[in-house]
Design an enzyme around this catalytic site. Structure first.
Site, PDB file in Angstrom:
ATOM      1  N   ARG A 140     117.696 -28.890  42.523  1.00  0.00           N
ATOM      2  CA  ARG A 140     117.887 -27.443  42.665  1.00  0.00           C
ATOM      3  C   ARG A 140     116.999 -26.852  43.754  1.00  0.00           C
ATOM      4  NH1 ARG A 140     120.294 -25.623  37.396  1.00  0.00           N
ATOM      5  NH2 ARG A 140     119.842 -23.471  37.892  1.00  0.00           N
ATOM      6  N   TYR A 143     118.028 -24.711  46.903  1.00  0.00           N
ATOM      7  CA  TYR A 143     118.344 -23.298  46.638  1.00  0.00           C
ATOM      8  C   TYR A 143     117.071 -22.534  46.252  1.00  0.00           C
ATOM      9  CZ  TYR A 143     120.856 -19.337  44.460  1.00  0.00           C
ATOM     10  OH  TYR A 143     121.337 -18.084  44.112  1.00  0.00           O
ATOM     11  N   LYS A 147     115.310 -19.915  48.742  1.00  0.00           N
ATOM     12  CA  LYS A 147     115.219 -18.488  48.407  1.00  0.00           C
ATOM     13  C   LYS A 147     113.766 -18.029  48.365  1.00  0.00           C
ATOM     14  CE  LYS A 147     119.567 -17.165  47.634  1.00  0.00           C
ATOM     15  NZ  LYS A 147     120.190 -15.953  48.170  1.00  0.00           N
ATOM     16  N   ASN A 172     121.767 -14.175  36.438  1.00  0.00           N
ATOM     17  CA  ASN A 172     123.165 -14.638  36.371  1.00  0.00           C
ATOM     18  C   ASN A 172     124.158 -13.472  36.299  1.00  0.00           C
ATOM     19  OD1 ASN A 172     121.297 -16.708  35.258  1.00  0.00           O
ATOM     20  ND2 ASN A 172     123.166 -17.951  35.254  1.00  0.00           N
ATOM     21  N   PHE A 189     133.817 -21.920  31.389  1.00  0.00           N
ATOM     22  CA  PHE A 189     134.241 -21.767  29.983  1.00  0.00           C
ATOM     23  C   PHE A 189     135.558 -20.993  29.893  1.00  0.00           C
ATOM     24  CE2 PHE A 189     129.772 -22.135  27.799  1.00  0.00           C
ATOM     25  CZ  PHE A 189     129.736 -23.487  28.121  1.00  0.00           C
ATOM     26  N   GLN A 207     119.764 -23.880  25.640  1.00  0.00           N
ATOM     27  CA  GLN A 207     119.150 -23.140  26.748  1.00  0.00           C
ATOM     28  C   GLN A 207     119.751 -21.737  26.797  1.00  0.00           C
ATOM     29  OE1 GLN A 207     121.440 -25.483  26.914  1.00  0.00           O
ATOM     30  NE2 GLN A 207     122.450 -25.699  28.880  1.00  0.00           N
ATOM     31  N   ASP A 271     117.273 -28.116  34.660  1.00  0.00           N
ATOM     32  CA  ASP A 271     118.017 -26.951  34.155  1.00  0.00           C
ATOM     33  C   ASP A 271     117.032 -26.037  33.406  1.00  0.00           C
ATOM     34  OD1 ASP A 271     121.307 -26.667  33.542  1.00  0.00           O
ATOM     35  OD2 ASP A 271     119.992 -25.453  32.279  1.00  0.00           O
ATOM     36  N   ARG A 273     115.195 -23.747  30.841  1.00  0.00           N
ATOM     37  CA  ARG A 273     115.441 -23.665  29.397  1.00  0.00           C
ATOM     38  C   ARG A 273     115.695 -22.249  28.918  1.00  0.00           C
ATOM     39  NH1 ARG A 273     110.217 -26.832  28.108  1.00  0.00           N
ATOM     40  NH2 ARG A 273     109.921 -25.925  30.145  1.00  0.00           N
TER      41      ARG A 273
HETATM   42  P1  NAD Z   1     129.375 -16.963  46.514  1.00  0.00           P
HETATM   43  O1  NAD Z   1     129.270 -18.405  46.780  1.00  0.00           O
HETATM   44  O2  NAD Z   1     130.607 -16.447  45.847  1.00  0.00           O
HETATM   45  O3  NAD Z   1     129.210 -16.123  47.849  1.00  0.00           O
HETATM   46  C1  NAD Z   1     128.411 -16.553  48.913  1.00  0.00           C
HETATM   47  C2  NAD Z   1     129.110 -16.163  50.200  1.00  0.00           C
HETATM   48  O4  NAD Z   1     128.298 -16.548  51.313  1.00  0.00           O
HETATM   49  C3  NAD Z   1     130.463 -16.870  50.386  1.00  0.00           C
HETATM   50  O5  NAD Z   1     131.423 -15.942  50.834  1.00  0.00           O
HETATM   51  C4  NAD Z   1     130.178 -17.938  51.471  1.00  0.00           C
HETATM   52  O6  NAD Z   1     131.318 -18.285  52.194  1.00  0.00           O
HETATM   53  C5  NAD Z   1     129.121 -17.217  52.269  1.00  0.00           C
HETATM   54  N1  NAD Z   1     128.223 -18.124  53.029  1.00  0.00           N
HETATM   55  C6  NAD Z   1     127.566 -19.215  52.582  1.00  0.00           C
HETATM   56  N2  NAD Z   1     126.851 -19.778  53.571  1.00  0.00           N
HETATM   57  C7  NAD Z   1     127.054 -19.000  54.677  1.00  0.00           C
HETATM   58  C8  NAD Z   1     126.593 -19.068  56.021  1.00  0.00           C
HETATM   59  N3  NAD Z   1     125.762 -20.048  56.434  1.00  0.00           N
HETATM   60  N4  NAD Z   1     127.007 -18.120  56.890  1.00  0.00           N
HETATM   61  C9  NAD Z   1     127.863 -17.137  56.497  1.00  0.00           C
HETATM   62  N5  NAD Z   1     128.334 -17.029  55.236  1.00  0.00           N
HETATM   63  C10 NAD Z   1     127.931 -17.956  54.338  1.00  0.00           C
HETATM   64  O7  NAD Z   1     128.082 -16.545  45.672  1.00  0.00           O
HETATM   65  P2  NAD Z   1     127.729 -15.162  44.942  1.00  0.00           P
HETATM   66  O8  NAD Z   1     127.625 -15.419  43.494  1.00  0.00           O
HETATM   67  O9  NAD Z   1     128.610 -14.092  45.434  1.00  0.00           O
HETATM   68  O10 NAD Z   1     126.247 -14.937  45.475  1.00  0.00           O
HETATM   69  C11 NAD Z   1     125.978 -14.030  46.531  1.00  0.00           C
HETATM   70  C12 NAD Z   1     124.474 -13.966  46.770  1.00  0.00           C
HETATM   71  O11 NAD Z   1     123.811 -13.508  45.597  1.00  0.00           O
HETATM   72  C13 NAD Z   1     123.859 -15.318  47.127  1.00  0.00           C
HETATM   73  O12 NAD Z   1     122.900 -15.139  48.142  1.00  0.00           O
HETATM   74  C14 NAD Z   1     123.190 -15.745  45.841  1.00  0.00           C
HETATM   75  O13 NAD Z   1     122.079 -16.557  46.074  1.00  0.00           O
HETATM   76  C15 NAD Z   1     122.784 -14.414  45.224  1.00  0.00           C
HETATM   77  N6  NAD Z   1     122.683 -14.525  43.786  1.00  0.00           N
HETATM   78  C16 NAD Z   1     123.805 -14.612  43.005  1.00  0.00           C
HETATM   79  C17 NAD Z   1     123.690 -14.744  41.644  1.00  0.00           C
HETATM   80  C18 NAD Z   1     124.897 -14.833  40.769  1.00  0.00           C
HETATM   81  O14 NAD Z   1     124.749 -15.033  39.550  1.00  0.00           O
HETATM   82  N7  NAD Z   1     126.100 -14.665  41.261  1.00  0.00           N
HETATM   83  C19 NAD Z   1     122.425 -14.805  41.042  1.00  0.00           C
HETATM   84  C20 NAD Z   1     121.305 -14.759  41.868  1.00  0.00           C
HETATM   85  C21 NAD Z   1     121.447 -14.592  43.231  1.00  0.00           C
HETATM   86  N1  UDP Z   2     126.456 -24.986  31.842  1.00  0.00           N
HETATM   87  C1  UDP Z   2     127.171 -25.560  30.805  1.00  0.00           C
HETATM   88  N2  UDP Z   2     128.466 -25.913  31.050  1.00  0.00           N
HETATM   89  C2  UDP Z   2     129.085 -25.701  32.240  1.00  0.00           C
HETATM   90  C3  UDP Z   2     128.362 -25.096  33.289  1.00  0.00           C
HETATM   91  C4  UDP Z   2     127.037 -24.766  33.057  1.00  0.00           C
HETATM   92  O1  UDP Z   2     126.655 -25.754  29.706  1.00  0.00           O
HETATM   93  O2  UDP Z   2     130.276 -26.039  32.370  1.00  0.00           O
HETATM   94  C5  UDP Z   2     125.053 -24.571  31.573  1.00  0.00           C
HETATM   95  C6  UDP Z   2     124.050 -25.026  32.624  1.00  0.00           C
HETATM   96  O3  UDP Z   2     123.550 -26.303  32.284  1.00  0.00           O
HETATM   97  C7  UDP Z   2     122.986 -23.945  32.506  1.00  0.00           C
HETATM   98  C8  UDP Z   2     123.781 -22.689  32.135  1.00  0.00           C
HETATM   99  O4  UDP Z   2     125.019 -23.159  31.617  1.00  0.00           O
HETATM  100  O5  UDP Z   2     122.092 -24.230  31.458  1.00  0.00           O
HETATM  101  C9  UDP Z   2     124.034 -21.775  33.312  1.00  0.00           C
HETATM  102  O6  UDP Z   2     124.569 -22.551  34.342  1.00  0.00           O
HETATM  103  P1  UDP Z   2     125.119 -21.932  35.699  1.00  0.00           P
HETATM  104  O7  UDP Z   2     125.531 -23.062  36.578  1.00  0.00           O
HETATM  105  O8  UDP Z   2     126.118 -20.883  35.406  1.00  0.00           O
HETATM  106  O9  UDP Z   2     123.879 -21.149  36.331  1.00  0.00           O
HETATM  107  P2  UDP Z   2     122.312 -21.468  36.465  1.00  0.00           P
HETATM  108  O10 UDP Z   2     121.672 -20.366  35.709  1.00  0.00           O
HETATM  109  O11 UDP Z   2     121.993 -22.797  35.871  1.00  0.00           O
HETATM  110  O12 UDP Z   2     122.067 -21.436  37.927  1.00  0.00           O
END
Ligand code: NAD
Ligand code: UDP
Length: 313
Positions: A140, A143, A147, A172, A189, A207, A271, A273
């Site tokens: 992980r 990422y 970040k 999330n 799911f 978790q 992962d 917890r």
């Molecule tokens: P996503 O994968 O749906 O969207 C990411 C977007 O970035 C996509 O459109 C992808 O094509 C684009 N992208 C990736 N690499 C690129 C690059 N090098 N140049 C240009 N575009 C690029 O993900 P998301 O869930 O929409 O997440 C968006 C942002 O929010 C991310 O930065 C992610 O880290 C952050 N974030 C999301 C969550 C979540 O739960 N969804 C949680 C924490 C942080």
């Molecule tokens: N997870 C799961 N089944 C799945 C996908 C994810 O049990 O099909 C669990 C994963 O191991 C983690 C949690 O769900 O504990 C959240 O996973 P996700 O990939 O959505 O996001 P994370 O918070 O781990 O980045």
């Protein structure tokens, strides 16, 4: 304002573009379409204030914009681990290119950081002052550490160059526009339940995660950018409701009335917890911001989206 949204064709970015357009802004969506999709922005294409630039942010860019939201980065573990070097490049080089653009133009820039900076947290719930517990060499790390490095650069650009940087840590988030093959737990799911196949719970499902509906997150992002007082962050944005993954699986089965069973698969390495945001700072800085959509309601809306998406696929 002319606003750049990188990652604007992704799950979160497409909703942000939509709300920025609704607020009257011009939006430049910058995306390399690696995990983003044309379908997510198709309805926005007819708006003359919306433009798309197909571009990888790892390469420098220039644009006549007044503010930048940086969302470009794959966010699902499945996708960010598929090409970990590109994930790190996007987090670090991408952020650097955008910070340079913000510096040159003297414009605000917002970074969507993540609860992953807390790693497998030893402090619960997580507040912004906690420095985290991240494995720097695990699967992980591309990422999490990418970040974390981006956060460092945002604060160094603020201190060294006076750039108006803003860092939010998203927990999330879920909702419509997630990919069917996104790989994150809620989309997995729901798709499994709707297709009548087994729900894959990793580990014993004990978790925990805290799930925030997309509309609440977008509201938090826009408030962070547009509040009159400068907000540097980091600020947590998430829903403090905390559920085990097994509870989530049972909720999805209940709401979809699915006959699917639950199967247990190995827990991925590192992962976390437990995870729950402390959102007191967000409430204080963002004019009383708090999530409005509870999990059951958000799941129902997301299930309706996937029913349509699966019918079309
Ligand atoms: P996503 O994968 O749906 O969207 C990411 C977007 O970035 C996509 O459109 C992808 O094509 C684009 N992208 C990736 N690499 C690129 C690059 N090098 N140049 C240009 N575009 C690029 O993900 P998301 O869930 O929409 O997440 C968006 C942002 O929010 C991310 O930065 C992610 O880290 C952050 N974030 C999301 C969550 C979540 O739960 N969804 C949680 C924490 C942080
Ligand atoms: N997870 C799961 N089944 C799945 C996908 C994810 O049990 O099909 C669990 C994963 O191991 C983690 C949690 O769900 O504990 C959240 O996973 P996700 O990939 O959505 O996001 P994370 O918070 O781990 O980045």
């Amino acid at each position: 304002m002319n606003i750049m949204v990188t990652g604007g064709a992704g799950f979160l970015g497409s909703h942000l573009c939509e709300q920025l357009l609704a607020a009257g802004h011009h939006v430049l969506c910058v995306d390399d379409f690696s995990t983003g999709r044309e379908e997510n922005v198709i309805t926005l294409r007819s708006n003359h204030r919306f433009q798309v630039l197909h571009h990888d942010i790892c390469l420098p860019l220039n644009a006549d914009v007044d503010a930048i939201y940086n969302l470009a980065c794959p966010a699902s573990p499945v996708h960010y681990q598929a090409d970990p070097i590109q994930t790190m490049r996007t987090s670090v080089l991408g952020a650097l290119n955008l910070l340079e653009l913000a510096r040159r133009r003297s414009i605000p820039i917002l970074q969507t950081s993540t609860s992953e900076v807390y790693g497998d947290p030893a402090v619960h719930p997580q507040m912004e002052s906690y420095w985290g517990n991240v494995n720097p060499i695990g699967l992980r790390a591309c990422y999490d550490e990418g970040k974390r490095c981006a956060e460092t650069m945002f604060f160094d650009y603020r201190r060294q160059h006076g750039v108006n940087t803003k860092v939010v840590r998203l927990f999330n988030t879920y909702g419509p526009h997630m990919r069917i093959d996104d790989g994150r737990v809620i989309s997995n799911f729901i798709v499994q339940a709707l297709q009548g196949i087994d729900l894959t719970v990793y580990g014993a499902g004990q978790q925990t995660r805290s799930f925030c509906y997309i509309d609440d997150v977008v509201e938090g992002l826009m408030r962070t950018m547009h509040t009159p007082e400068p907000i540097s962050g980091p600020v947590n944005l998430g829903n403090p409701g905390e559920f085990t993954i097994l509870e989530l699986a049972n909720k999805v089965l209940e709401i979809t009335h699915s006959e699917s069973k639950i199967v247990y698969k190995p827990l991925p390495s590192d992962d976390p917890r437990q995870r729950r945001p402390d959102i007191e700072l967000a409430a204080k800085l963002l004019n009383g911001w708090k999530p409005r959509v509870e999990l059951d309601e958000g799941l129902s809306r997301t299930i309706r989206y996937f029913q349509q998406a699966l019918a079309l696929s």
